[in-house]
Design an enzyme around this catalytic site. Structure first.
Site, PDB file in Angstrom:
ATOM      1  N   CYS A  81      -4.509   2.438  -2.284  1.00 41.34           N
ATOM      2  CA  CYS A  81      -5.957   2.220  -2.430  1.00 41.34           C
ATOM      3  C   CYS A  81      -6.211   0.983  -3.291  1.00 41.34           C
ATOM      4  O   CYS A  81      -5.795  -0.106  -2.925  1.00 41.34           O
ATOM      5  CB  CYS A  81      -6.649   3.475  -2.953  1.00 41.34           C
ATOM      6  SG  CYS A  81      -8.448   3.444  -2.690  1.00 41.34           S
ATOM      7  N   HIS A 190      -5.374   6.853   1.421  1.00 41.05           N
ATOM      8  CA  HIS A 190      -4.677   7.724   0.476  1.00 41.05           C
ATOM      9  C   HIS A 190      -3.678   8.589   1.236  1.00 41.05           C
ATOM     10  O   HIS A 190      -4.053   9.617   1.818  1.00 41.05           O
ATOM     11  CB  HIS A 190      -5.668   8.633  -0.246  1.00 41.05           C
ATOM     12  CG  HIS A 190      -6.505   7.938  -1.260  1.00 41.05           C
ATOM     13  ND1 HIS A 190      -6.089   7.742  -2.561  1.00 41.05           N
ATOM     14  CD2 HIS A 190      -7.741   7.384  -1.170  1.00 41.05           C
ATOM     15  CE1 HIS A 190      -7.032   7.102  -3.233  1.00 41.05           C
ATOM     16  NE2 HIS A 190      -8.043   6.870  -2.410  1.00 41.05           N
ATOM     17  N   GLU A 192      -1.562  10.580  -0.011  1.00 38.70           N
ATOM     18  CA  GLU A 192      -1.461  11.880  -0.690  1.00 38.70           C
ATOM     19  C   GLU A 192      -2.592  12.828  -0.290  1.00 38.70           C
ATOM     20  O   GLU A 192      -2.537  14.017  -0.588  1.00 38.70           O
ATOM     21  CB  GLU A 192      -1.429  11.680  -2.213  1.00 38.70           C
ATOM     22  CG  GLU A 192      -2.761  11.369  -2.862  1.00 38.70           C
ATOM     23  CD  GLU A 192      -3.188   9.907  -2.740  1.00 38.70           C
ATOM     24  OE1 GLU A 192      -4.228   9.552  -3.343  1.00 38.70           O
ATOM     25  OE2 GLU A 192      -2.505   9.129  -2.051  1.00 38.70           O
TER      26      GLU A 192
END
Length: 209
Positions: A81, A190, A192
């Site tokens: 990011c 992202h 994750e």
């Protein structure tokens, strides 16, 4: 088990990234300690918020020297990011211009889109031969939250390791969604927060350490 440091400079989705990397087999430490960041098998530079504020945090912990030293030695770095955005030359947000780490030429600027922020799931256009997206369905979606991005890729040749592989996404216009450039890889989205596809992407990165 690869040892990964997530650079803690006061900005970023640290705990989510830590959990995601642990799930795919990494030994993870969240720290601002320069020695640990330099010695780890892999370094993750996270980031959320404004470009200028993130750069202040990166510089405050010596992140510019850490990233530069690792890359000079061919040691893997993954930006996520705003952690990807600060790898470029500069960012311009709300009329404020700030210098980035300058690993890649280019400017982080506001997307030309009817709806901002670009928030939610989106597909990406992956170049042939990508190792980052290996084994991931071409129609897989990844989770984005941003209003600013790099709208043009400007680097022709890159770090040692061959021609950079640039992945694009579209929201109002095309923008840079991921880069693989020698030991330096990065994603605007992202991983994750991107479910199974994001987990596979992180596992692919760990596989290079």
């Amino acid at each position: 088990m690869p040892q990964v440091v997530i650079l803690d400079y006061g900005f970023g989705n640290l705990r989510s990234a830590e959990r995601a990397l642990r799930r795919v087999g990494a030994d993870v430490e969240v720290t601002s300690d320069a020695h640990a960041a330099l010695e780890a098998d892999g370094l993750v530079v996270p980031g959320v918020g404004a470009f200028a504020a993130c750069m202040e945090g990166v510089l405050a912990v010596g992140g510019d020297k850490i990233v530069g030293t690792r890359l000079a030695g061919g040691r893997p770095v993954l930006g996520i990011c705003v952690g990807m955005q600060v790898l470029f030359e500069r960012g311009v947000e709300h009329g404020v211009e700030a210098k980035g780490l300058g690993e890649w030429p280019g400017t982080v600027e506001r997307l030309h889109a009817d709806v901002l922020p670009h928030m939610g799931w989106n597909t990406v256009k992956v170049p042939p031969g990508s190792r980052l997206f290996e084994g991931i369905d071409p129609d897989a979606r990844f989770y984005f939250v941003h209003s600013y991005a790099v709208r043009r890729w400007e680097l022709v040749s890159g770090l040692p390791g061959g021609q950079p592989k640039v992945t694009l996404a579209h929201h109002g216009e095309d923008f840079v969604a991921a880069v693989e450039n020698g030991p330096l890889w990065a994603t605007q989205f992202h991983p994750e927060k991107s479910g199974d596809a994001g987990a596979r992407l992180l596992a692919n990165w760990l596989g290079t350490l």
